[in-house]
Write an enzyme that holds these catalytic residues in place. Structure first.
Site, PDB file in Angstrom:
ATOM      1  N   LYS A 170       0.855  -1.183   0.000  1.00 54.86           N
ATOM      2  CA  LYS A 170       0.000   0.000   0.000  1.00 54.86           C
ATOM      3  C   LYS A 170       0.893   1.235   0.000  1.00 54.86           C
ATOM      4  CE  LYS A 170      -1.614   2.860   2.968  1.00 54.86           C
ATOM      5  NZ  LYS A 170      -1.653   4.121   2.171  1.00 54.86           N
ATOM      6  N   GLU A 245       9.526   2.202  10.855  1.00 53.25           N
ATOM      7  CA  GLU A 245      10.499   3.292  10.738  1.00 53.25           C
ATOM      8  C   GLU A 245       9.680   4.560  10.813  1.00 53.25           C
ATOM      9  OE1 GLU A 245      11.971   6.392   9.383  1.00 53.25           O
ATOM     10  OE2 GLU A 245      12.155   5.389   7.440  1.00 53.25           O
ATOM     11  N   CYS A 279      12.774  11.895   7.420  1.00 55.48           N
ATOM     12  CA  CYS A 279      12.592  11.559   8.831  1.00 55.48           C
ATOM     13  C   CYS A 279      13.907  11.607   9.605  1.00 55.48           C
ATOM     14  CB  CYS A 279      11.946  10.184   8.964  1.00 55.48           C
ATOM     15  SG  CYS A 279      12.709   8.932   7.925  1.00 55.48           S
ATOM     16  N   GLU A 378       8.441  17.103  15.205  1.00 56.11           N
ATOM     17  CA  GLU A 378       8.975  16.929  13.854  1.00 56.11           C
ATOM     18  C   GLU A 378       8.249  17.874  12.905  1.00 56.11           C
ATOM     19  OE1 GLU A 378      10.357  13.142  11.187  1.00 56.11           O
ATOM     20  OE2 GLU A 378       8.345  13.061  12.035  1.00 56.11           O
TER      21      GLU A 378
END
Length: 474
Positions: A170, A245, A279, A378
């Site tokens: 996906k 992750e 990231c 973040e």
């Protein structure tokens, strides 16, 4: 206008069980540039059944058969490299230099790495009278994000194939075009029917169905920590393996040495790459308080030189991927100003002269303290936070004072000191002077995830370990 209205299941392009579509925007123009089909639980069921049926044969394939397939994929991938770059450019707004460069080449790099690892990977080991065997885990659900779309697909699909697993992918519904081209590549390369399957969809419709499906043996997810928690919750009742992750707020400790200005400039430039949508980006730069003014001057000059929205310039950055991401970044920029950080360059709003597209000004904040929102959350945009430290013990303490632990950086001329600091950073990878290695394990501590990807370490996530006791008589 792209229209990708079928799913790839059991070696064929098939219609969805239920007709639902989603418009896809080009973030550089804010205009609809295509449509994809949106799947649901019934489509996932079909794909998982195909993968389960194919697993019995593919799990027994030989090393040579898998190497031959990976070689065929490499040939087809190279033929379609320009198409992949066009897809990334359109779905993400990535400038051509980035789309045709790192975005596409990372996928090929993961393919080459998986091929090299497979050639000599030890699937069996004799320990006394016991034979220890590493076998494919089974049917894998792969859920990938939009920020490095080909990279994230490649670092999951190729190790899964190489270790004898079957899978359902996906991709992100925000950036689905490159996944379509990637799937066409695998089809042309002759991946056996059912081994690889693709279902478009969103998290609630397809992601949840994959992570909770009783016949999925493992889920590999890359995305936000919030979504990763949802995946783990959905997977828990079936006790399937989950690798994640997730997010990061990575420190970059700049040493007080002769390379100080060079290190600040490099850290600022790396932070701006891919419009800050990485990231593992070095988003918190830690510099000696005694050299804060010097760091501000270098970072200002470096960030101001970053061109925005100029596809002809290799140093340019594109927009962020969506309106939702743009709005989030704008809110955090204002938060930084409100909480008292020094705005060095950039700030809220679009860059001067740009009125359309989700473009964000390359921004640097200085005199940031680690309790500020912009130092904790973040941002996922071209925004650098510079924090001060009095000594290296304090720098390490500040660097580790985060709920994340995906990556860290140490920059400076004194290699021995950099090595010593790197050992103290609590993160899954620490880059000294922005070193890069596609064979190195990639993954995080703390709320940055579980498990590792890339190289031989990525193989381990897709393997079960079996002990055959008494295999060799004592």
């Amino acid at each position: 206008m792209r229209e990708y209205l079928k799913f790839y299941i059991d070696g064929r392009w098939v219609d969805p069980v239920e007709t639902r579509t989603l418009d896809v925007d080009n973030p550089a123009t804010e205009q609809v540039c295509g449509r994809i089909a949106l799947g649901g639980a019934a489509d996932v069921d079909k794909a998982v059944r195909a993968a389960r049926t194919a697993f019995g044969t593919w799990a027994q394939s030989t090393r040579e058969e898998r190497l031959e397939l990976l070689g065929s994929i490499a040939g087809e991938y190279q033929k379609r490299a320009a198409d992949l770059a066009d897809a990334v450019n359109e779905e993400m707004g990535a400038p051509p230099s980035l789309a045709a460069g790192p975005q596409v080449s990372l996928g090929l790099g993961h393919l080459a790495t998986a091929t090299d690892v497979l050639k000599n990977f030890a699937f069996e080991e004799q320990l006394g009278s016991t034979l220890v065997v590493k076998e494919p885990v089974g049917v894998c659900g792969l859920i990938t994000p939009w920020n490095w779309p080909i990279n994230q697909i490649a670092c999951k699909v190729f190790p899964a194939l190489a270790t004898g697993n079957t899978m359902v992918l996906k991709p992100s519904e925000v950036a689905p075009y490159s996944a379509q081209i990637f799937t066409e590549i695998l089809d042309a390369a002759g991946v056996p029917a059912g081994v690889y399957n693709l279902v478009y969809g969103d998290g609630p419709g397809v992601g949840a169905a994959l992570s909770s499906h009783p016949d999925i043996d493992m889920v590999s997810f890359t995305g936000s920590t919030r979504a990763g928690v949802d995946v783990a919750r959905n997977a828990a009742p079936t006790v399937k393996r989950v690798t994640q992750e997730l997010g990061g707020k990575s420190p970059n400790i700049v040493l007080d040495d002769a390379d100080f200005a060079k290190s600040v400039a490099a850290g600022t430039s790396v932070m701006m790459m891919n419009s800050g949508q990485s990231c593992n980006a070095p988003s918190r730069m830690l510099v000696p308080n005694s050299r804060m003014d010097e760091a501000i001057a270098v970072a200002r000059e470096t960030a101001a030189a970053v061109k925005v929205g100029d596809p002809a310039d290799k140093t340019a950055i594109g927009p962020v991927a969506s309106k939702a991401q743009f709005d989030k970044i704008q809110g955090l920029l204002q938060k930084g100003i409100d909480e008292g950080a020094t705005l060095v360059v950039g700030g809220t709003g679009r860059p001067d002269g740009i009125e359309t597209g989700y473009y964000v000004k390359p921004t640097v904040f200085a005199n940031v303290t680690n309790d500020m929102t912009i130092a904790r959350e973040e941002i996922f945009g071209p925004v650098l936070c510079i924090l001060g430290y009095d000594d290296l013990d304090q720098a390490v303490e500040i660097g580790n004072d985060t709920e994340y632990g995906l990556a860290g950086y140490v920059s400076g001329a004194d290699l021995e000191q950099a090595r010593a600091v790197a050992r103290r950073i609590r993160a899954g990878s620490v880059a000294i002077n922005h070193g890069f290695d596609m064979s190195a394990p990639f993954g995080g501590y703390k709320r940055s995830g579980n498990g590792r990807e890339w190289g031989q370490f990525g193989f381990d996530e897709y393997l079960e370990t079996k002990a055959a006791l008494g295999y060799t008589p004592a």
